[in-house]
Enzyme design. Structure first.
Site, mmCIF file in Angstrom:
data_model
loop_
_atom_site.group_PDB
_atom_site.id
_atom_site.type_symbol
_atom_site.label_atom_id
_atom_site.label_comp_id
_atom_site.label_asym_id
_atom_site.label_seq_id
_atom_site.Cartn_x
_atom_site.Cartn_y
_atom_site.Cartn_z
ATOM 1 N N ARG A 157 7.044 13.362 -3.311
ATOM 2 C CA ARG A 157 6.486 12.154 -3.324
ATOM 3 C C ARG A 157 4.373 12.591 -2.461
ATOM 4 N NH1 ARG A 157 4.277 7.904 -0.401
ATOM 5 N NH2 ARG A 157 6.197 8.071 1.361
ATOM 6 N N LYS A 158 4.314 14.142 -1.940
ATOM 7 C CA LYS A 158 3.219 14.418 -1.889
ATOM 8 C C LYS A 158 2.584 14.928 -2.966
ATOM 9 C CE LYS A 158 5.836 17.407 1.563
ATOM 10 N NZ LYS A 158 7.193 19.049 2.662
ATOM 11 N N THR A 159 1.674 14.062 -3.414
ATOM 12 C CA THR A 159 0.663 13.903 -4.690
ATOM 13 C C THR A 159 -1.050 13.561 -3.920
ATOM 14 O OG1 THR A 159 1.377 11.738 -4.808
ATOM 15 C CG2 THR A 159 2.725 12.989 -6.316
ATOM 16 N N THR A 292 3.154 19.787 -7.125
ATOM 17 C CA THR A 292 1.893 18.613 -6.649
ATOM 18 C C THR A 292 1.074 18.687 -5.400
ATOM 19 O OG1 THR A 292 4.104 17.155 -5.795
ATOM 20 C CG2 THR A 292 3.199 16.706 -7.981
#
Length: 306
Positions: A157-159, A292
């Protein structure tokens, strides 16, 4: 595989509008005034080796400014508008294109010239980044599967805020798992959740009371002891975080022996050079935030035809 049908037209239109508004917040474009609104066209070129991804977003951006995109469908060679040469190839998402010093023409954009140029930079930024994610995802997945392995490589979820959908889409096109799409997609209990709740078992129980049976619960664990506690409390997935390859394989083997239906994920410190250290029959998922966060962008350009 074509993943474009996953993206709803309404959401694509909304995203395109927000990106364009960010680029022209005052609504005035003097450069567009210079070129006028006469009809014209421009060719889209890929100028670097990599996996092509981001086509639905480009279509949405140019549709928002009243232009159309025709993606190349036949192979051949020709001349660029600036006098150079190009190779024309079918524009297929997920295709890895090799670059031999000659730009690859993937599409032609048609419409009012001022509108083509208003959409140009937004479309190119999306393409370069989405394709960069897809290229990194393809490379890491291929490295993991150099030898037979039944697991999957995933992003995290490191976007980039505001760019999540583009980067998650790039992961899919590149052949990797998206992991959870957002906070509501799956429950992940990390160290801060556990410290605040008081224990792993307490955190899992409280999460289960809220999410019910239809949502998976994952717990981030620093070793085998925490992973056993999480699995025993009813977690569906345990993440072995920041362990070296040897400790990871030992822990995964012990967990699968006692909890055969448990999903074992490995994360933290995984790179292109060491991913094979974590590949094991007892490991189901290897996730990597660098897919990401820190990926290399690909080089695209758009040239107006004279």
């Amino acid at each position: 595989m074509d993943f474009s049908s996953l993206l709803t037209p309404l959401h694509l239109s909304s995203l395109a509008a927000s990106y364009l508004t960010e680029d022209i917040p005052a609504g005035i474009d003097v450069g567009g005034h210079v070129v006028t609104s006469r009809k014209g066209s421009a060719n889209l070129y890929l100028k670097e080796e990599g996996v092509f991804a981001g086509r639905p977003f480009v279509d949405a951006v140019f549709a928002a400014v009243g232009c159309t995109v025709s993606w190349s469908a036949a192979a051949g060679a020709g001349q660029r508008s600036d006098g150079g040469s190009f190779t024309q190839l079918p524009a297929r998402e997920g295709e890895r294109y090799e670059y031999a010093g000659v730009p690859i023409r993937l599409a032609t954009v048609e419409g009012p010239l001022d509108q083509i140029l208003r959409g140009e930079r937004t479309a190119l930024c999306i393409l370069s980044r989405c394709s960069g994610v897809a290229t990194a995802a393809r490379k890491l997945s291929e490295l993991a599967h150099t030898e037979p392995w039944g697991g999957r490589v995933a992003g995290t979820r490191k976007t980039t805020p505001g760019f999540r959908l583009v980067e998650k889409y790039g992961l899919l096109v590149g052949g990797a798992d998206t992991h959870r799409l957002d906070l509501s997609h799956m429950v992940m209990l990390k160290d801060n959740h556990i410290w605040a709740a008081g224990s792993i078992a307490g955190a899992v129980a409280k999460a289960r009371s809220a999410c019910g049976f239809s949502t998976k619960i994952e717990v981030e664990c620093n070793g085998l002891g925490e992973a056993r506690e999480a699995a025993g409390a009813g977690a569906d997935v345990v993440m072995l975080d920041n362990l070296d390859g040897g400790r990871t394989r030992e822990a995964a083997k012990a967990l699968k022996k006692d909890f055969p239906h448990l999903i074992v994920e490995v994360s933290g410190g995984v790179t292109m050079t060491n991913i094979r250290e974590y590949v094991d029959e007892n490991v189901d998922i290897i996730s990597c935030g660098a897919l990401t966060q820190g990926y290399k962008c690909l080089d695209f350009s758009l040239k107006v035809n004279r």
